[in-house]
Design a protein around this motif. Structure first.
Motif, PDB file in Angstrom:
ATOM      1  N   ILE A  55       0.697  -1.183  -0.068  1.00 53.31           N
ATOM      2  CA  ILE A  55      -0.045  -0.102   0.075  1.00 53.31           C
ATOM      3  C   ILE A  55       1.006   1.082   0.070  1.00 53.31           C
ATOM      4  O   ILE A  55       1.791   1.545   0.937  1.00 53.31           O
ATOM      5  CB  ILE A  55      -0.839   0.083   1.167  1.00 53.31           C
ATOM      6  CG1 ILE A  55      -1.854  -1.164   1.018  1.00 53.31           C
ATOM      7  CG2 ILE A  55      -1.782   1.322   1.401  1.00 53.31           C
ATOM      8  CD1 ILE A  55      -2.409  -1.612   2.454  1.00 53.31           C
ATOM      9  N   ARG A  56       0.537   1.971  -0.760  1.00 53.31           N
ATOM     10  CA  ARG A  56       1.284   3.276  -1.260  1.00 53.31           C
ATOM     11  C   ARG A  56       0.476   4.572  -0.672  1.00 53.31           C
ATOM     12  O   ARG A  56      -0.967   4.421  -1.176  1.00 53.31           O
ATOM     13  CB  ARG A  56       2.006   3.505  -2.506  1.00 53.31           C
ATOM     14  CG  ARG A  56       2.883   4.869  -2.849  1.00 53.31           C
ATOM     15  CD  ARG A  56       3.370   5.026  -4.085  1.00 53.31           C
ATOM     16  NE  ARG A  56       4.441   3.972  -4.280  1.00 53.31           N
ATOM     17  CZ  ARG A  56       4.834   3.886  -5.334  1.00 53.31           C
ATOM     18  NH1 ARG A  56       4.925   4.565  -6.596  1.00 53.31           N
ATOM     19  NH2 ARG A  56       6.171   2.907  -5.450  1.00 53.31           N
ATOM     20  N   VAL A  57       0.777   5.261   0.065  1.00 59.66           N
ATOM     21  CA  VAL A  57       0.004   6.630   0.411  1.00 59.66           C
ATOM     22  C   VAL A  57       0.950   7.783  -0.072  1.00 59.66           C
ATOM     23  O   VAL A  57       2.022   7.980   0.621  1.00 59.66           O
ATOM     24  CB  VAL A  57      -0.448   6.582   1.781  1.00 59.66           C
ATOM     25  CG1 VAL A  57      -1.284   7.764   2.293  1.00 59.66           C
ATOM     26  CG2 VAL A  57      -1.205   5.305   2.335  1.00 59.66           C
ATOM     27  N   VAL A  58       0.214   8.672  -0.671  1.00 58.07           N
ATOM     28  CA  VAL A  58       0.840  10.063  -1.087  1.00 58.07           C
ATOM     29  C   VAL A  58       0.179  11.063  -0.032  1.00 58.07           C
ATOM     30  O   VAL A  58      -0.928  11.336  -0.362  1.00 58.07           O
ATOM     31  CB  VAL A  58       0.623  10.194  -2.538  1.00 58.07           C
ATOM     32  CG1 VAL A  58       1.316  11.719  -3.019  1.00 58.07           C
ATOM     33  CG2 VAL A  58       1.530   8.926  -3.309  1.00 58.07           C
ATOM     34  N   ILE A  59       0.752  11.718   0.781  1.00 56.87           N
ATOM     35  CA  ILE A  59       0.093  12.708   1.471  1.00 56.87           C
ATOM     36  C   ILE A  59       0.627  14.160   0.826  1.00 56.87           C
ATOM     37  O   ILE A  59       2.117  14.410   0.862  1.00 56.87           O
ATOM     38  CB  ILE A  59       0.603  12.540   2.986  1.00 56.87           C
ATOM     39  CG1 ILE A  59       0.255  11.316   3.584  1.00 56.87           C
ATOM     40  CG2 ILE A  59       0.137  13.584   3.639  1.00 56.87           C
ATOM     41  CD1 ILE A  59       0.833  10.884   4.899  1.00 56.87           C
ATOM     42  N   GLU A  60      -0.365  14.938   0.662  1.00 60.36           N
ATOM     43  CA  GLU A  60      -0.221  16.215   0.171  1.00 60.36           C
ATOM     44  C   GLU A  60      -0.683  17.245   1.273  1.00 60.36           C
ATOM     45  O   GLU A  60      -1.439  16.994   1.801  1.00 60.36           O
ATOM     46  CB  GLU A  60      -1.221  16.469  -1.097  1.00 60.36           C
ATOM     47  CG  GLU A  60      -1.583  15.244  -1.949  1.00 60.36           C
ATOM     48  CD  GLU A  60      -0.508  15.596  -3.448  1.00 60.36           C
ATOM     49  OE1 GLU A  60       0.372  16.228  -2.918  1.00 60.36           O
ATOM     50  OE2 GLU A  60      -0.430  14.720  -3.972  1.00 60.36           O
ATOM     51  N   ASN A  61       0.290  18.130   1.453  1.00 56.84           N
ATOM     52  CA  ASN A  61       0.197  19.177   2.336  1.00 56.84           C
ATOM     53  C   ASN A  61       0.503  20.407   2.061  1.00 56.84           C
ATOM     54  O   ASN A  61       1.646  20.988   2.147  1.00 56.84           O
ATOM     55  CB  ASN A  61       1.060  18.685   3.608  1.00 56.84           C
ATOM     56  CG  ASN A  61       1.199  19.683   4.820  1.00 56.84           C
ATOM     57  OD1 ASN A  61       0.119  20.275   5.005  1.00 56.84           O
ATOM     58  ND2 ASN A  61       2.311  20.062   5.441  1.00 56.84           N
ATOM     59  N   PRO A  62      -0.635  21.180   1.302  1.00 58.85           N
ATOM     60  CA  PRO A  62      -0.268  22.302   0.676  1.00 58.85           C
ATOM     61  C   PRO A  62      -0.141  23.432   1.737  1.00 58.85           C
ATOM     62  O   PRO A  62       0.311  24.511   1.252  1.00 58.85           O
ATOM     63  CB  PRO A  62      -1.552  22.408  -0.321  1.00 58.85           C
ATOM     64  CG  PRO A  62      -2.642  21.717   0.219  1.00 58.85           C
ATOM     65  CD  PRO A  62      -1.829  20.498   0.914  1.00 58.85           C
ATOM     66  N   GLY A  63      -0.669  23.500   2.940  1.00 56.36           N
ATOM     67  CA  GLY A  63      -0.708  24.301   3.903  1.00 56.36           C
ATOM     68  C   GLY A  63       0.431  24.876   4.543  1.00 56.36           C
ATOM     69  O   GLY A  63       1.706  24.335   4.147  1.00 56.36           O
ATOM     70  N   PRO A  64       0.594  25.916   5.452  1.00 56.57           N
ATOM     71  CA  PRO A  64       1.681  26.426   5.991  1.00 56.57           C
ATOM     72  C   PRO A  64       2.306  25.670   7.308  1.00 56.57           C
ATOM     73  O   PRO A  64       3.279  26.342   7.738  1.00 56.57           O
ATOM     74  CB  PRO A  64       1.401  27.796   6.358  1.00 56.57           C
ATOM     75  CG  PRO A  64      -0.096  27.632   6.669  1.00 56.57           C
ATOM     76  CD  PRO A  64      -0.875  26.652   5.811  1.00 56.57           C
ATOM     77  N   ALA A  65       1.813  24.705   7.620  1.00 58.89           N
ATOM     78  CA  ALA A  65       2.547  23.946   8.830  1.00 58.89           C
ATOM     79  C   ALA A  65       3.048  22.584   8.503  1.00 58.89           C
ATOM     80  O   ALA A  65       2.494  21.762   7.890  1.00 58.89           O
ATOM     81  CB  ALA A  65       1.214  23.755   9.949  1.00 58.89           C
TER      82      ALA A  65
END
Ligand SMILES: *[C@@H]1O[C@H](CO)[C@@H](O)[C@H](O)[C@H]1NC(C)=O
Ligand SMILES: *[C@@H]1O[C@H](CO)[C@@H](O)[C@H](O)[C@H]1NC(C)=O
Ligand SMILES: *[C@@H]1O[C@H](CO)[C@@H](O)[C@H](O)[C@H]1NC(C)=O
Ligand SMILES: *[C@@H]1O[C@H](CO)[C@@H](O)[C@H](O)[C@H]1NC(C)=O
Ligand SMILES: *[C@@H]1O[C@H](CO)[C@@H](O)[C@H](O)[C@H]1NC(C)=O
Ligand SMILES: *[C@@H]1O[C@H](CO)[C@@H](O)[C@H](O)[C@H]1NC(C)=O
Ligand SMILES: *[C@@H]1O[C@H](CO)[C@@H](O)[C@H](O)[C@H]1NC(C)=O
Ligand SMILES: *[C@@H]1O[C@H](CO)[C@@H](O)[C@H](O)[C@H]1NC(C)=O
Ligand SMILES: [Cu+2]
Length: 566
Positions: free
Chosen positions: A441-451
C-alpha cells in the motif's frame, strides 16, 4: 446499541472456541510468572543480529514477561516552578521507564484512578507492531473501548522491535497532561559504545491542563487555535544533568515526547553519530544537530572531545522556528559533566543555530540507509490523501484529510467491529480507508498548507519513498533499493510525503499527525488492512468486557468528548 450487542455475541462465540485468549503469544507465557532478570541479560535474542534477522517476519521469542503496574491519577506538580494540574502514571513525570529485551512479552496493568473529574483512558505503545495482538494497540474507538473510571485493563504484547520508544495515552490529548514515559527495548548491537545514558525525553511544556488546551485549540476563534507552549524540558526538568566519562562513547536515546513542537537537539563541542531512527538501525552518520518531530526518536553515540576531563558542556534542545513550533520559550538546556561540577560556559554550534532558524523538516532521506536492507515491492494500490485546515458547518476550525475531519466513537472500536466481520463503518467521520486484500500500500500525503506535520502510522515501519516541498513527480524514489524506514516522518509545509508499507499486519491502523492539537482537531485516518484476515483474529474477552464497562459508565455519565477523541 445493536452494533454493540453483535460485537459482544461474536466475541463470546470466539472465546468459547479456545481457552488461550492469546493464541499468538508464546505457549509458556500464561504459566510464566514475572521473572526478574537483569537487562540486557546476555543475548536472550539468540543468534539474531541487526543484519541477519528480518524484524518484521522473524522476531525472537524469549518467553520472558516484563510486568508493570500503572496507576493513573490527577496530581499537582511544578517541575519548572509553575504549579499545574497533571495526569500521571504512578505519580511520576515523565512516567516510569518500561525496559525489556527484544522478544520479551511486556505486560502492563493499568488502573484508571483519575478523579476530579473522572475520565476514560487508554495507553498506546508507540512503534511496536502488535502483530497478532492488534487489540492491544491502546487507541480508544479504534482498538479498544476506553478503560472506564475505576477500571483496570492489562495490556499484553510482544517487544517485537528493539531500540528506543515511548508509551503515551491516546485518549484525547491526555499525554500532554503527563501520561507518557520511555520504553526501551534492548537488542542486538548496532554499533559499539561503552555507556547507555538511557532516554533523553524532549518535551514542549504547557502550563494549562490538557483539557483547557483542547477546549481552546478546537475552537471557532482562529486566534485560540495556536496555543503557544510555555517551556521546553529535558527529562521533565529545566536543569537535567548527565555525567559523561572521558574517553568513552555514550549512547543517548532521544525522544520527542512533546505535544506540538519540532525539536532540534545538539551538545556544544560534540559530534553526534546517528545509529537508529525510530525503531530502525541505520548506517551511522555524523552530525551536529538532530531534528525530531513529535513522536520521533533518534539514537546517537557521543564521544568526548579530546581534553574533556574536568570540563562541562551545555546540551541544547530548541523548539524550531518558522512555523515548526508555537512557543513562548523555545530553549531547553541540560548539562554534560566530565568529572566536575563546574557550570558550563560553552557556545552552540553555528550549524545548530542555522538549523533551528531555517530547517522545518527532517534531514534529507538520502543520507539514511537501514542496516537491514529491504526493497519495497510494487504497490498494488496508491492512495492520495490531502491535508487541509478549514471550518465546519458550525464554524469550528478543524483539520481534514481528504475533506473529512476524523471523530472517534469510543463505544464502537473499528478493529473490534472488523473482528466480528463488520467493516461497513457507516459514519464518514470515522475516516476508514479499506485497503481490502492489497498486499503493498502506497500513500501520497499532500500538505499544501503552511504547517509541517509529523505523520505517524501504527502497526508498521513504513518506507519513506520521497518527501519534499511542492508536489511529488509521481516516480522518483529515494534510495529505491533500501529506502528509509521509520514510523513517523515529517511532511513539510507546502510539501508532500510518500510512504509505502507491506500489508503484513492485518489490523485497523491509525495514520495521523502526532501533534496533539492537530489529531484532536481531526488530522487522522484509519488504515483498514486485510479485513478478511482480521475476522480470523481471536479477540480476548477483556476487550468486550471493557466495552461493556465503558457502555455502563457512559450510560450514566455523559462523556464530554470535546475533540476527535484521539
Ligand atoms: C456494522 O457496524 C455498524 C456501526 O456500528 C452498524 O451500523 C451496522 O449495523 C453493523 N452492520 C452489521 C451487519 O452488523
Ligand atoms: C532544578 O530546577 C528546579 C526548578 O526549576 C529546582 O527546584 C532544582 O533545585 C534544580 N536542581 C538543580 C540540581 O539545580
Ligand atoms: C469510582 O470509585 C469511587 C470510590 O469508590 C466512587 O466514588 C466513584 O463513584 C466510582 N466511579 C465509578 C464510575 O464507578
Ligand atoms: C566532529 O567531526 C568533524 C568532521 O568529521 C571533525 O573534523 C571534528 O574533529 C569532530 N569534532 C569533535 C569534537 O569530535
Ligand atoms: C566564558 O568564556 C568566555 C570566552 O571563552 C569568557 O570571555 C567568559 O568570561 C567566560 N564566562 C564565564 C562565566 O566563565
Ligand atoms: C482547503 O480549505 C479551504 C477553506 O475551506 C478551501 O478554500 C480550499 O479549497 C481547500 N483546499 C483544498 C485543496 O481542498
Ligand atoms: C464542528 O466541530 C465541532 C468540534 O468537533 C463539533 O462539536 C460540531 O458538532 C461540528 N459541527 C458540525 C455541524 O458537525
Ligand atoms: C486495494 O485498495 C483499494 C483502495 O485503495 C481498493 O479500492 C481495492 O478494492 C483494493 N483491492 C483489493 C484487491 O482489495
Ligand atoms: Cu499536524
Amino acid at each position: 446499541m445493536m452494533r454493540f450487542t453483535s460485537l459482544v455475541a461474536l466475541t463470546w462465540a470466539s472465546l468459547v472456541a479456545g481457552q488461550n485468549n492469546y493464541p499468538n503469544l508464546p505457549v509458556n507465557f500464561l504459566q510464566t510468572s514475572n521473572p526478574v532478570t537483569p537487562l540486557p541479560n546476555g543475548y536472550p535474542w539468540g543468534t539474531c543480529t541487526v543484519q541477519n534477522t528480518n524484524p518484521y517476519t522473524n522476531p525472537p521469542n524469549t518467553g520472558v514477561i516484563r510486568s508493570y503496574d500503572f496507576t493513573i491519577t490527577r496530581e499537582t506538580k511544578s517541575p519548572d516552578g509553575f504549579e499545574r494540574s497533571f495526569l500521571l502514571v504512578n505519580d511520576q513525570f515523565p512516567g516510569p521507564e518500561i525496559e525489556a529485551n527484544w522478544g520479551d512479552t511486556i505486560q502492563v496493568t493499568v488502573h484508571n484512578q483519575i478523579t476530579g473529574p473522572e475520565e476514560g483512558t487508554a495507553i498506546h505503545w508507540h512503534g511496536l507492531l502488535q502483530k497478532g495482538t492488534q487489540y492491544m494497540d491502546g487507541v480508544p474507538g479504534i482498538s479498544q473501548c476506553p478503560i472506564p473510571p475505576n477500571g483496570t485493563f492489562t495490556y499484553t504484547f510482544n517487544a517485537d522491535l528493539y531500540g528506543t520508544s515511548w508509551y503515551h495515552s491516546h485518549y484525547s490529548a491526555q499525554y500532554a497532561g503527563g501520561i507518557f514515559g520511555p520504553m526501551i527495548i534492548h537488542g542486538p548491537a548496532i554499533a559499539p559504545y561503552d555507556i547507555d545514558i538511557g532516554p533523553v525525553m524532549l518535551t514542549d511544556y504547557f502550563h494549562k491542563d490538557y483539557f483547557s488546551l483542547v477546549e481552546d485549540v478546537v475552537s471557532t476563534n482562529f486566534n485560540e487555535v495556536l496555543q503557544p507552549s510555555d517551556n521546553n524540558l529535558i527529562n521533565g526538568q529545566t536543569n537535567a544533568t548527565f555525567q559523561f566519562t572521558p574517553g568513552k562513547t555514550h549512547r543517548l536515546r532521544l525522544i520527542n515526547s512533546g505535544a506540538e513542537g519540532m525539536q532540534k537537539f545538539s551538545i556544544d563541542g560534540h559530534n553526534l553519530t546517528v545509529i537508529a531512527q525510530d525503531f530502525v538501525p541505520v548506517q551511522s552518520f555524523s552530525t551536529q544537530v538532530v531534528t525530531l518531530g513529535v513522536g520521533q526518536r533518534t539514537d546517537v553515540l557521543v564521544t568526548a572531545p579530546a581534553n574533556a576531563d574536568g570540563k562541562s558542556y551545555t546540551m541544547r534542545s530548541t523548539l524550531a522556528g518558522n512555523g515548526c513550533a508555537v512557543t513562548n520559550q523555545p530553549f531547553a538546556t541540560a548539562t554534560v559533566f566530565y568529572n566536575t561540577k563546574l557550570q558550563p560556559n560553552t557556545t552552540a554550534w553555528p550549524s545548530f543555530l542555522t538549523s533551528v532558524a531555517s530547517q522545518c523538516a527532517n534531514d534529507p532521506i538520502d543520507i539514511t540507509q537501514p542496516l537491514y536492507s529491504l526493497t519495497p515491492s510494487a504497490p498494488t494500490t496508491t492512495k492520495d490523501i490531502a491535508i487541509n485546515f478549514t471550518q465546519n458547518a458550525t464554524d469550528f476550525w478543524l483539520w481534514t484529510m481528504n475533506d473529512i475531519s476524523f471523530r472517534a466513537d469510543y463505544n464502537s472500536p473499528v478493529f473490534l467491529l472488523a473482528a466480528t466481520g463488520n467493516d461497513s463503518y457507516p459514519d464518514p467521520q470515522w475516516n476508514v480507508y479499506n485497503f481490502g486484500s492489497n498486499t503493498s500500500i502506497r500513500v501520497v500525503i499532500e500538505n499544501p498548507g503552511p504547517a509541517a506535520h509529523p505523520m505517524h502510522l501504527h502497526g508498521h515501519d513504513f518506507y519513506v519513498l520521497n518527501v519534499g516541498t511542492g508536489t511529488w513527480d509521481g516516480t522518483t524514489i529515494v534510495n529505491a533499493a533500501n529506502p528509509q524506514r521509520r514510523d513517523t516522518q515529517i511532511v513539510p509545509a507546502g510539501g508532500f510525503l510518500v510512504i509505502q508499507f507491506e500489508a503484513d499486519n492485518p489490523g485497523a491502523w491509525p495514520l495521523h499527525c502526532h501533534i496533539a492539537w492537530h489529531v484532536s482537531a481531526g488530522l487522522y485516518v484509519t488504515v483498514l488492512e486485510r479485513p478478511a484476515d482480521i475476522a480470523n483474529v481471536q479477540v480476548p474477552s477483556i476487550m468486550a468486557q471493557t466495552c461493556r464497562d465503558w457502555s455502563t459508565f457512559t450510560g450514566e455519565d455523559v462523556v464530554d468528548q470535546i475533540d476527535s477523541g484521539l
